[in-house]
Scaffold this motif. Structure first.
Motif, PDB file in Angstrom:
ATOM      1  N   ILE A  45       0.651  -1.380  -0.007  1.00  0.00           N
ATOM      2  CA  ILE A  45      -0.027  -0.029  -0.021  1.00  0.00           C
ATOM      3  C   ILE A  45       0.900   1.129  -0.174  1.00  0.00           C
ATOM      4  O   ILE A  45       1.839   1.484   0.711  1.00  0.00           O
ATOM      5  N   GLY A  69      -5.362 -10.177   0.025  1.00  0.00           N
ATOM      6  CA  GLY A  69      -3.944  -9.626  -0.606  1.00  0.00           C
ATOM      7  C   GLY A  69      -3.319  -9.268   0.602  1.00  0.00           C
ATOM      8  O   GLY A  69      -3.104  -8.254   0.957  1.00  0.00           O
ATOM      9  N   SER A  75       0.362  -4.304   5.322  1.00  0.00           N
ATOM     10  CA  SER A  75      -0.822  -3.650   5.652  1.00  0.00           C
ATOM     11  C   SER A  75      -1.513  -4.529   6.741  1.00  0.00           C
ATOM     12  O   SER A  75      -2.305  -3.928   7.480  1.00  0.00           O
ATOM     13  N   GLU A  93      -4.027 -14.856   1.027  1.00  0.00           N
ATOM     14  CA  GLU A  93      -2.732 -14.780  -0.014  1.00  0.00           C
ATOM     15  C   GLU A  93      -2.796 -16.204  -0.738  1.00  0.00           C
ATOM     16  O   GLU A  93      -2.641 -17.040  -0.072  1.00  0.00           O
ATOM     17  N   ASP A 121      -6.996 -18.971  -2.650  1.00  0.00           N
ATOM     18  CA  ASP A 121      -7.380 -18.047  -3.697  1.00  0.00           C
ATOM     19  C   ASP A 121      -8.428 -17.269  -3.063  1.00  0.00           C
ATOM     20  O   ASP A 121      -9.634 -18.065  -2.995  1.00  0.00           O
ATOM     21  N   ALA A 122      -8.377 -15.870  -3.085  1.00  0.00           N
ATOM     22  CA  ALA A 122      -9.748 -15.268  -2.317  1.00  0.00           C
ATOM     23  C   ALA A 122     -10.798 -15.471  -3.291  1.00  0.00           C
ATOM     24  O   ALA A 122     -11.955 -15.256  -2.610  1.00  0.00           O
ATOM     25  N   ASP A 141      -7.477  -5.695  -1.487  1.00  0.00           N
ATOM     26  CA  ASP A 141      -6.110  -5.409  -1.996  1.00  0.00           C
ATOM     27  C   ASP A 141      -5.422  -6.395  -2.796  1.00  0.00           C
ATOM     28  O   ASP A 141      -4.299  -6.618  -2.863  1.00  0.00           O
TER      29      ASP A 141
HETATM   30  C1  SAM Z   1      -1.012  -5.452  -3.563  1.00  0.00           C
HETATM   31  S1  SAM Z   1      -0.471  -6.695  -2.939  1.00  0.00           S
HETATM   32  C2  SAM Z   1      -1.006  -6.766  -1.259  1.00  0.00           C
HETATM   33  C3  SAM Z   1      -0.451  -5.714  -0.510  1.00  0.00           C
HETATM   34  C4  SAM Z   1      -0.468  -5.651   0.844  1.00  0.00           C
HETATM   35  N1  SAM Z   1      -2.177  -5.522   1.133  1.00  0.00           N
HETATM   36  C5  SAM Z   1       0.085  -4.482   1.678  1.00  0.00           C
HETATM   37  O1  SAM Z   1      -0.399  -3.369   1.077  1.00  0.00           O
HETATM   38  O2  SAM Z   1       0.869  -4.899   2.369  1.00  0.00           O
HETATM   39  C6  SAM Z   1      -1.485  -7.958  -3.703  1.00  0.00           C
HETATM   40  C7  SAM Z   1      -1.366  -9.413  -3.223  1.00  0.00           C
HETATM   41  O3  SAM Z   1      -2.622 -10.166  -3.656  1.00  0.00           O
HETATM   42  C8  SAM Z   1      -2.163 -11.399  -3.828  1.00  0.00           C
HETATM   43  N2  SAM Z   1      -3.368 -11.918  -4.835  1.00  0.00           N
HETATM   44  C9  SAM Z   1      -3.580 -11.554  -6.065  1.00  0.00           C
HETATM   45  N3  SAM Z   1      -4.549 -12.446  -6.546  1.00  0.00           N
HETATM   46  C10 SAM Z   1      -4.987 -13.295  -5.356  1.00  0.00           C
HETATM   47  C11 SAM Z   1      -6.154 -14.146  -5.160  1.00  0.00           C
HETATM   48  N4  SAM Z   1      -6.934 -14.449  -6.126  1.00  0.00           N
HETATM   49  N5  SAM Z   1      -6.292 -14.622  -3.843  1.00  0.00           N
HETATM   50  C12 SAM Z   1      -5.390 -14.423  -2.932  1.00  0.00           C
HETATM   51  N6  SAM Z   1      -4.421 -13.489  -3.101  1.00  0.00           N
HETATM   52  C13 SAM Z   1      -4.066 -12.955  -4.429  1.00  0.00           C
HETATM   53  C14 SAM Z   1      -1.006 -11.518  -4.447  1.00  0.00           C
HETATM   54  O4  SAM Z   1      -0.038 -12.485  -4.847  1.00  0.00           O
HETATM   55  C15 SAM Z   1      -0.209  -9.997  -3.917  1.00  0.00           C
HETATM   56  O5  SAM Z   1       0.598 -10.476  -2.783  1.00  0.00           O
END
Ligand code: SAM
Length: 222
Positions: A45, A69, A75, A93, A121-122, A141
């Protein structure tokens, strides 16, 4: 925190510079994660949005947060540090390496009791969370192209009065204007537009779109 400017950012660099000059913090652990993220190209973030999330946590005082995420847990830790000790955070995640790093970071920071990192997988996992109307806050996120598919589940899981915060919704301005769209991002952009339309039309939500960081929406369940 990185002060390198993204020339496609939605906020002009001189404004970002000004904002960032006012939001430094002295949390050594979080600083370490910021440095790691910058050095290893892990998207976390942005500082302005992080401060917004901090203030939302302080206002809302949530007891139960869901995050989509996790990345390295930045975060999640930020939220844990700015909420009451009774607050529990579940963060999803799907990248195995990120899950391992996040768990290590959360353990080193002493927050393992409060933050559960779920490797999933969210897109699929949200439907399996059965604590309906129980979350005070959801921070979206994760996969930008799937926000729109996750919206109904988020609304189902949110309490009345609960807050849904979604990051990167203006996506370097591409969501707002066709002239900014990079061809290979067109699908994500279309889905982010659909997400904003769905948020704004949703009968159970009231939403503000903030041109902050990479664009943030804040929605309250009414
Ligand atoms: C922008 S980063 C998150 C940053 C975190 N929220 C922070 O600010 O510290 C997005 C994360 O979402 C994960 N992600 C992407 N698609 C996903 C899914 N379908 N299910 C779970 N996680 C996912 C990615 O692997 C990545 O680590």
């Amino acid at each position: 925190m990185s002060t390198e400017y993204d020339l496609n950012a939605i906020v002009p660099p001189y404004i970002t510079d000004y904002l960032r000059s006012h939001i430094s913090h002295d949390d050594a652990f979080l600083r370490g994660l910021e440095d790691y993220a910058a050095a290893n190209d892990v998207p976390i973030i942005e500082p302005e949005s992080a401060r917004f999330l901090t203030v939302m946590c302080r206002i809302k005082k949530p007891k139960k947060i869901l995050e989509v995420g996790t990345a390295i847990g930045y975060s999640a830790l930020l939220m844990a540090k700015n909420t009451p000790k009774s607050c529990r955070i579940t963060t999803l995640e799907y990248d195995e390496k990120m899950v391992r790093l996040a768990r290590e970071n959360i353990k080193s920071a002493g927050f393992s009791e409060r933050i559960a990192v779920i490797e999933a997988d969210a897109k699929d996992y949200l439907a399996y969370i059965d604590d309906e109307s129980s979350f005070d806050m959801i921070f979206l996120d994760g996969p930008k192209a799937h926000y729109v598919n996750m919206l109904d589940e988020c609304v189902r899981l949110l309490k009345k009065g609960g807050v849904l915060i979604s990051d990167n919704i203006l996506y370097k301005g591409m969501t707002a204007d066709d002239n900014h769209v990079v061809r290979r991002k067109i699908t994500i952009v279309k889905r982010l537009r659909a997400y904003i339309d769905a948020l704004m039309a949703h009968k159970e939500l009231q939403t503000a779109i903030l041109p902050l960081g990479d664009g943030v929406t804040v929605s309250v369940k009414i």
